[in-house]
Design a protein around this motif. Structure first.
Motif, PDB file in Angstrom:
ATOM      1  N   ASP A  60       2.125  -3.054   0.916  1.00 18.92           N
ATOM      2  CA  ASP A  60       1.535  -1.715   0.982  1.00 18.92           C
ATOM      3  C   ASP A  60       0.028  -1.836   0.727  1.00 18.92           C
ATOM      4  OD1 ASP A  60       1.846   1.378  -1.004  1.00 18.92           O
ATOM      5  OD2 ASP A  60       1.141   1.010   1.052  1.00 18.92           O
ATOM      6  N   HIS A 103       4.833   1.186 -10.437  1.00 20.21           N
ATOM      7  CA  HIS A 103       5.625   0.096  -9.870  1.00 20.21           C
ATOM      8  C   HIS A 103       4.769  -1.174  -9.789  1.00 20.21           C
ATOM      9  CE1 HIS A 103       3.689   2.574  -6.737  1.00 20.21           C
ATOM     10  NE2 HIS A 103       3.305   1.414  -6.264  1.00 20.21           N
ATOM     11  N   ARG A 198      -8.551   5.190 -11.602  1.00 20.41           N
ATOM     12  CA  ARG A 198      -7.820   6.168 -10.781  1.00 20.41           C
ATOM     13  C   ARG A 198      -6.380   5.733 -10.906  1.00 20.41           C
ATOM     14  NH1 ARG A 198      -4.175   5.346  -6.258  1.00 20.41           N
ATOM     15  NH2 ARG A 198      -4.172   7.277  -4.993  1.00 20.41           N
ATOM     16  N   ASP A 200      -2.629   5.647  -9.886  1.00 19.69           N
ATOM     17  CA  ASP A 200      -1.729   5.834  -8.746  1.00 19.69           C
ATOM     18  C   ASP A 200      -0.415   6.502  -9.166  1.00 19.69           C
ATOM     19  OD1 ASP A 200      -1.362   5.035  -5.906  1.00 19.69           O
ATOM     20  OD2 ASP A 200       0.360   3.990  -6.710  1.00 19.69           O
ATOM     21  N   LYS A 292       6.087  15.077   6.261  1.00 19.30           N
ATOM     22  CA  LYS A 292       4.619  15.134   6.386  1.00 19.30           C
ATOM     23  C   LYS A 292       4.189  15.019   7.834  1.00 19.30           C
ATOM     24  CE  LYS A 292       2.044  11.330   6.055  1.00 19.30           C
ATOM     25  NZ  LYS A 292       1.233  10.268   5.447  1.00 19.30           N
ATOM     26  N   HIS A 327      -7.647   7.226   1.513  1.00 24.86           N
ATOM     27  CA  HIS A 327      -7.025   6.158   2.318  1.00 24.86           C
ATOM     28  C   HIS A 327      -5.610   6.507   2.764  1.00 24.86           C
ATOM     29  CE1 HIS A 327      -5.488   5.757  -1.676  1.00 24.86           C
ATOM     30  NE2 HIS A 327      -4.574   4.917  -1.249  1.00 24.86           N
ATOM     31  N   ASP A 328      -5.099   7.656   2.233  1.00 28.52           N
ATOM     32  CA  ASP A 328      -3.739   8.087   2.607  1.00 28.52           C
ATOM     33  C   ASP A 328      -3.754   9.246   3.579  1.00 28.52           C
ATOM     34  OD1 ASP A 328      -2.510   7.751  -0.793  1.00 28.52           O
ATOM     35  OD2 ASP A 328      -2.478   6.315   0.871  1.00 28.52           O
ATOM     36  N   GLU A 387       4.117   2.955   5.971  1.00 25.04           N
ATOM     37  CA  GLU A 387       4.640   4.334   5.980  1.00 25.04           C
ATOM     38  C   GLU A 387       4.749   4.848   7.412  1.00 25.04           C
ATOM     39  OE1 GLU A 387       2.050   7.666   4.948  1.00 25.04           O
ATOM     40  OE2 GLU A 387       3.620   8.417   3.616  1.00 25.04           O
ATOM     41  N   ARG A 415      -1.846   7.354   7.925  1.00 25.87           N
ATOM     42  CA  ARG A 415      -2.845   6.866   6.954  1.00 25.87           C
ATOM     43  C   ARG A 415      -3.780   5.851   7.631  1.00 25.87           C
ATOM     44  NH1 ARG A 415       0.380   5.279   1.560  1.00 25.87           N
ATOM     45  NH2 ARG A 415       1.175   3.604   2.853  1.00 25.87           N
TER      46      ARG A 415
HETATM   47  O1  TEU Z   1       0.124   7.413  -2.816  1.00 29.04           O
HETATM   48  C1  TEU Z   1       1.091   8.254  -3.405  1.00 29.04           C
HETATM   49  C2  TEU Z   1       1.660   9.189  -2.464  1.00 29.04           C
HETATM   50  O2  TEU Z   1       2.119  10.245  -2.795  1.00 29.04           O
HETATM   51  C3  TEU Z   1       1.728   8.757  -1.048  1.00 29.04           C
HETATM   52  O3  TEU Z   1       3.058   8.955  -0.660  1.00 29.04           O
HETATM   53  C4  TEU Z   1       0.755   9.600  -0.270  1.00 29.04           C
HETATM   54  O4  TEU Z   1       0.669  10.885  -0.827  1.00 29.04           O
HETATM   55  C5  TEU Z   1       1.318   9.745   1.105  1.00 29.04           C
HETATM   56  O5  TEU Z   1       1.351   8.451   1.611  1.00 29.04           O
HETATM   57  C6  TEU Z   1       0.431  10.666   1.925  1.00 29.04           C
HETATM   58  O6  TEU Z   1       1.108  10.883   3.136  1.00 29.04           O
HETATM   59  C7  TEU Z   1      -0.252   6.338  -3.674  1.00 29.04           C
HETATM   60  C8  TEU Z   1      -1.308   5.528  -2.950  1.00 29.04           C
HETATM   61  O7  TEU Z   1      -2.460   6.340  -2.743  1.00 29.04           O
HETATM   62  C9  TEU Z   1      -0.712   5.072  -1.651  1.00 29.04           C
HETATM   63  O8  TEU Z   1      -1.685   4.381  -0.863  1.00 29.04           O
HETATM   64  C10 TEU Z   1       0.439   4.137  -1.970  1.00 29.04           C
HETATM   65  O9  TEU Z   1       1.075   3.770  -0.754  1.00 29.04           O
HETATM   66  C11 TEU Z   1       1.464   4.825  -2.879  1.00 29.04           C
HETATM   67  O10 TEU Z   1       0.884   5.541  -3.959  1.00 29.04           O
HETATM   68  C12 TEU Z   1       2.346   3.764  -3.518  1.00 29.04           C
HETATM   69  O11 TEU Z   1       1.567   3.013  -4.396  1.00 29.04           O
END
Ligand code: TEU
Ligand code: CA
Length: 555
Positions: A60, A103, A198, A200, A292, A327-328, A387, A415
């Motif tokens: 990931d 995790h 930050r 996670d 989503k 980044h998400d 994802e 993402r």
């Molecule tokens: O993201 C947490 C999360 O809720 C993700 O499911 C995100 O909101 C979703 O992908 C948006 O569509 C954090 C990190 O920012 C993400 O990059 C990681 O993949 C995730 O936790 C697991 O560590």
């Protein structure tokens, strides 16, 4: 009023894999970041939030950590990190690390020990349960990345919980040894001189003891009532604050999916001794028929309602973090603005005006300051994100939804839109790498790049630079009280900020249509702080052009 550095800062998020490659392997790295610090200093930001740089098998992209106190091979060495920290501090830039402790990777030594036997001292570092029977997981929960949230392990004949990929087993925070190991690791990083964390999915670290089936939403049951804002979450964060955070002059921001203003006042309250601020997802985690995966745009009235609730309910009680993307998320100008050639620049500047004039700490995601856009993916093999790839397989290849319906949703929300290489100049691969990038470069880099924009005073880059400077010069932008006007307009987002006898009027046209607006008397002919188009604003009646934005002061 007491001035606090992280309340007055502007924070820039770097996704290291895509920021700058210094050794031609097509993957961004720490030396690459160090080589671009002067660019960030010139932009005027104060703090860098570094997405994970720790050792990781990259299931990931670094959010699956196999050693919290070592640097990912592709990103360089601990010496490279130490050099980055020194060079950033030399320039007055702070560095906030990404703490991923809900995790670990399944390749972390704790998990390798834990899965080896039921008697191993690390067994209870993770969440193991008996299946309902040999082929049935303990319950029906689904993982964020598709499939069941439980993985069967042959060695001990039990299942372990993973709310994300099966290579990201959830830590058992109810085990005091886990909390101590995490706090020790955090202390180690703070003693190195970093400036914060930050955190996670920190709202997910406390789970209920009982783990019943969840309500089935699509393919699996929903885990959130049992794994988000759990019974001990605030106790664990207060313990973290007491053992680590309170001992250093650092900032913390929690990534708290599912958080509401009410909960935020506990997570990030002025006197709750937990975190400094949280990211809320009400604006970005819009769900439709396929979770989503939707290409629906949020109506402006809904966006204003969400933003206004957070601005007003946290005022003087907790602190907002402000962001359009990360980044998400897809690129802000493609999602909330208009990335067509005619309107991309104007709408990017309009969005920046709307966000950076609000109360809270603004976050800029790498490339947002250039007006970078979503990527024109053409086939599944263009994607890299676990994802996105898993979602296509689970929804489309299963026959649940047609490609024609699902593909536009994937394009709009993936993402990977935010993870294409940073666009530095118009040379090959946008100057990101001399090699082949790990993910394709957006072909529009020839027009949208840092070199062209730093040379153009009217660029999106220079508009962000002006907004950042305004925040430093005007305490009203940091501390003023927010009030929404014209709440029912589907075109205009208008609000004021008030501090003592000073008042700002912020007007943003979110639409492609010319829209009439009457400027209140007290602002006519006074000071225009910033605008994204030439205008005088010295008479009450004006027609705002598409994506026009401006800020007036009553002084
Ligand atoms: O993201 C947490 C999360 O809720 C993700 O499911 C995100 O909101 C979703 O992908 C948006 O569509 C954090 C990190 O920012 C993400 O990059 C990681 O993949 C995730 O936790 C697991 O560590
Ligand atoms: Ca590299």
């Amino acid at each position: 009023m007491k001035r606090i550095w992280w309340k007055e800062a502007v924070i820039y998020q770097i996704y290291p894999r895509s920021f700058m490659d210094s050794n031609g392997d097509g993957i961004g790295d720490l030396k690459g970041i160090t080589s671009r610090l002067d660019y960030l200093k010139y932009l005027g930001i104060d703090v860098i939030w570094l997405s994970p740089v720790y050792k990781s098998p990259n299931d990931d992209n670094g959010y699956d950590i196999s050693d919290y106190q070592a640097i990912m091979d592709e990103f360089g060495t601990m010496e490279d990190f130490d050099e980055l920290l020194i060079e950033a501090h030399k320039r007055g830039l702070r560095i906030v690390m990404d703490l991923v402790v809900n995790h670990t990777s399944d390749e972390h030594k704790w998990f390798i020990e834990s899965k080896s036997s039921k008697e191993n001292p690390y067994r209870d570092y993770y969440i193991w349960r008996e299946g309902k029977d040999i082929n049935t997981p303990p319950n029906n929960w689904g993982s964020c990345f598709g499939g069941s949230a439980w993985q069967y392990d042959e060695t001990t004949g039990m299942y372990y919980l993973h709310l994300f990929s099966k290579k990201q087993p959830d830590l058992n925070w109810d085990n005091p040894k886990v909390r101590k190991s995490v706090f020790d690791m955090m202390t180690w990083w703070c003693d190195k001189g970093i400036d914060g964390f930050r955190m996670d999915v920190i709202s997910m670290i406390s789970k209920t003891a009982e783990m019943p089936d969840g309500k089935v939403t699509d393919f699996y049951g929903d885990y959130s009532p049992y794994c988000v804002h759990g019974p001990n979450i605030h106790r664990y964060l207060q313990e973290m604050n007491e053992n680590v955070l309170s001992k250093y002059d650092i900032m913390t921001v929690g990534e708290t999916p599912g958080v509401t203003p009410k909960l935020a006042k506990q997570y990030a309250g002025e006197d709750t001794h937990e975190l400094n601020m949280v990211f809320q997802f009400e604006l970005v985690d819009i769900h439709g028929k396929y979770g989503k995966w939707t290409d629906e745009k949020l109506p402006l009235t809904e966006l204003k309602k969400i933003m206004s609730r957070w601005q007003t309910e946290l005022y003087n009680k907790a602190w907002n973090s402000l962001f359009w993307d990360n980044h998400d998320q897809p690129r802000a100008v493609s999602r909330f603005g208009n990335d067509s050639p005619a309107y991309r620049e104007a709408s990017a500047k309009m969005l920046a005006t709307c966000l950076h004039m609000m109360q809270g700490t603004p976050y800029i995601y790498q490339g947002e300051e250039l007006g970078m856009t979503n990527y024109p993916f053409e086939k599944l093999s263009d994607f890299r994100d676990i994802e996105s790839i898993n979602a296509y397989r689970e929804w489309c290849e299963s026959g649940e939804v047609s490609h024609e319906i699902f593909w536009p949703c994937l394009l709009f929300r993936s993402r990977d839109n935010a993870r294409t290489p940073m666009q530095w100049d118009n040379s090959a691969q946008a100057g990101f790498t001399t090699g082949t990038p790990w993910i394709s470069t957006n072909p529009n880099y020839t027009e949208i790049n840092a070199k062209a924009e730093t040379a153009d005073p009217d660029s999106v880059f220079h508009y962000y630079k002006k907004l950042i400077a305004l925040r430093k010069q005007n305490p009203i932008i940091v501390y003023g009280k927010y009030e929404l006007l014209l709440k029912d307009s589907e075109e205009l987002y208008v609000y004021t900020r008030t501090l003592d006898d000073e008042k700002l009027l912020v007007v943003c046209n979110f639409s492609e249509t010319k829209t009439h607006f009457t400027i209140p008397e007290e602002f006519i002919g006074k000071t225009s702080l910033i605008s994204n188009m030439e205008n005088t604003y010295d008479k009450p009646e004006i027609a705002l052009r598409p994506y026009e934005a401006f800020v007036l002061s009553n002084k």
